[in-house]
Write a protein that holds these residues in place. Sequence first.
Motif, mmCIF file in Angstrom:
data_model
loop_
_atom_site.group_PDB
_atom_site.id
_atom_site.type_symbol
_atom_site.label_atom_id
_atom_site.label_comp_id
_atom_site.label_asym_id
_atom_site.label_seq_id
_atom_site.Cartn_x
_atom_site.Cartn_y
_atom_site.Cartn_z
ATOM 1 N N LYS A 162 0.831 -1.214 0.000
ATOM 2 C CA LYS A 162 0.000 0.000 0.000
ATOM 3 C C LYS A 162 0.862 1.259 0.000
ATOM 4 O O LYS A 162 0.614 2.185 -0.786
ATOM 5 C CB LYS A 162 -0.924 -0.011 1.214
ATOM 6 N N GLN A 163 1.866 1.289 0.860
ATOM 7 C CA GLN A 163 2.713 2.475 0.946
ATOM 8 C C GLN A 163 3.423 2.740 -0.365
ATOM 9 O O GLN A 163 3.529 3.882 -0.822
ATOM 10 C CB GLN A 163 3.724 2.300 2.077
ATOM 11 N N THR A 164 3.899 1.683 -1.007
ATOM 12 C CA THR A 164 4.618 1.858 -2.268
ATOM 13 C C THR A 164 3.683 2.279 -3.385
ATOM 14 O O THR A 164 3.992 3.193 -4.160
ATOM 15 C CB THR A 164 5.336 0.551 -2.654
ATOM 16 N N TRP A 165 2.542 1.633 -3.501
ATOM 17 C CA TRP A 165 1.607 1.936 -4.577
ATOM 18 C C TRP A 165 0.956 3.307 -4.428
ATOM 19 O O TRP A 165 0.530 3.892 -5.408
ATOM 20 C CB TRP A 165 0.523 0.861 -4.632
ATOM 21 N N GLU A 166 0.880 3.812 -3.216
ATOM 22 C CA GLU A 166 0.221 5.098 -3.008
ATOM 23 C C GLU A 166 1.213 6.230 -2.786
ATOM 24 O O GLU A 166 0.825 7.344 -2.434
ATOM 25 C CB GLU A 166 -0.752 5.001 -1.831
ATOM 26 N N ARG A 167 2.492 5.954 -3.012
ATOM 27 C CA ARG A 167 3.520 6.993 -2.845
ATOM 28 C C ARG A 167 3.281 8.127 -3.826
ATOM 29 O O ARG A 167 3.535 9.292 -3.528
ATOM 30 C CB ARG A 167 4.899 6.382 -3.032
ATOM 31 N N GLU A 168 2.801 7.791 -5.005
ATOM 32 C CA GLU A 168 2.434 8.802 -5.992
ATOM 33 C C GLU A 168 0.983 8.581 -6.381
ATOM 34 O O GLU A 168 0.567 7.453 -6.669
ATOM 35 C CB GLU A 168 3.335 8.712 -7.221
ATOM 36 N N ALA A 169 0.211 9.650 -6.411
ATOM 37 C CA ALA A 169 -1.227 9.553 -6.659
ATOM 38 C C ALA A 169 -1.540 8.956 -8.024
ATOM 39 O O ALA A 169 -2.606 8.361 -8.215
ATOM 40 C CB ALA A 169 -1.878 10.929 -6.538
ATOM 41 N N VAL A 170 -0.606 9.056 -8.978
ATOM 42 C CA VAL A 170 -0.872 8.572 -10.328
ATOM 43 C C VAL A 170 -1.163 7.084 -10.335
ATOM 44 O O VAL A 170 -1.962 6.596 -11.137
ATOM 45 C CB VAL A 170 0.305 8.895 -11.273
ATOM 46 N N TYR A 171 -0.540 6.319 -9.409
ATOM 47 C CA TYR A 171 -0.738 4.873 -9.409
ATOM 48 C C TYR A 171 -2.157 4.507 -8.973
ATOM 49 O O TYR A 171 -2.769 3.581 -9.516
ATOM 50 C CB TYR A 171 0.297 4.206 -8.502
ATOM 51 N N VAL A 172 -2.681 5.240 -8.003
ATOM 52 C CA VAL A 172 -4.051 5.009 -7.564
ATOM 53 C C VAL A 172 -5.030 5.408 -8.654
ATOM 54 O O VAL A 172 -5.993 4.684 -8.957
ATOM 55 C CB VAL A 172 -4.342 5.782 -6.264
ATOM 56 N N GLN A 173 -4.812 6.564 -9.259
ATOM 57 C CA GLN A 173 -5.709 7.023 -10.308
ATOM 58 C C GLN A 173 -5.658 6.111 -11.523
ATOM 59 O O GLN A 173 -6.662 5.902 -12.208
ATOM 60 C CB GLN A 173 -5.356 8.465 -10.705
ATOM 61 N N ARG A 174 -4.475 5.555 -11.791
ATOM 62 C CA ARG A 174 -4.334 4.638 -12.937
ATOM 63 C C ARG A 174 -5.137 3.362 -12.702
ATOM 64 O O ARG A 174 -5.790 2.846 -13.612
ATOM 65 C CB ARG A 174 -2.845 4.316 -13.146
ATOM 66 N N ALA A 175 -5.095 2.839 -11.477
ATOM 67 C CA ALA A 175 -5.871 1.643 -11.160
ATOM 68 C C ALA A 175 -7.366 1.925 -11.271
ATOM 69 O O ALA A 175 -8.133 1.110 -11.798
ATOM 70 C CB ALA A 175 -5.527 1.160 -9.754
ATOM 71 N N LYS A 176 -7.801 3.072 -10.773
ATOM 72 C CA LYS A 176 -9.208 3.452 -10.845
ATOM 73 C C LYS A 176 -9.663 3.586 -12.304
ATOM 74 O O LYS A 176 -10.736 3.119 -12.689
ATOM 75 C CB LYS A 176 -9.416 4.769 -10.101
#
Length: 309
Positions: A162-176
């Motif tokens: 979680k910490q690694t994947w959410e370090r940059e917001a782009v990764y969360v937005q890309r998954a969404k």
Amino acid sequence: MVSVLLPLLFLLGPAVPQETPAGHYSLSFLYTGLSKPSVGFPSFQAIAYLNDQPFFRYDSVSRKAEPLDPWGQVEGMEDWEKESQLQKAREDIFMETLKNIMDYYKDGKGSHTFQGVFGCELRSDRSSGAFWRYAYDGQDFIEFNKEIPAWVPLDPAAQNVKQTWEREAVYVQRAKAYLEEECPGMLQRYLQHGQKYLDRRDAPAVSLSSHTAPGSTRTLKCLAYDFYPREIRLHWTQDGAMQESKSGELVLPSGNGTYQSWVVVGVPPQDTAPHTCHVEHISLAQPLAVLWDERRGAGAGWDMETQPQ
């Protein structure tokens, strides 16, 4: 531990087959990685599904994405050479992920399993749904909640993910974006080529059989097979009264894109009255009622078969 997991957000594509209501369509993927596969089993396997139908398969032995029947007969569904390359890239990342999780738990020599399941659906009311989750050794590991949006850890090791994947917001937005836009777009494209295979209705054939073991009651079995879609209802009656079954209505794939199911009842040896197997399926204009009359056959081992008209 998990820096290598980041590309999964970009490479993983559509999970396990489920009963799909009429007018609903789903695209899903199931990935499985094994640290110590048994002889004859691949270390990595990916299976794609359209609704409950296996669409294509890829594994670490063949290194090829190969369409499964009937999808191999549909032109334009996918560029299979390109898909093979994509699945190979996913395999590399997925297996490295499994290794990193094992390193976290300091169990590099054990036998472990990592699975990913994700996909999307289009509903008859034009709404959509999606899911994306992982499991380690059969236990929930981490899942994506697109409403927050955020990765939700379900295992101690997943906190690092979680910490690694959410370090940059782009990764969360890309998954969404993948779940809400890209996956539904792929599903729409596949439906343009193969919706008729998902909407088809194959009527069941029905086979009745009788067996008597020494010193026991007689067993009547009603087998329905070669039907699609999956949902079906079977039961026995005698003189209009429903008989209690000795087995549940288990529905299993037949291996050819259709399903099979059966229902069994026990009958005392002295009971020779007619019994009727009732079959209800969406492909039938009205339920089938197939009569078993012991007086028509030779008793144990005699059977009959009814093909749909």
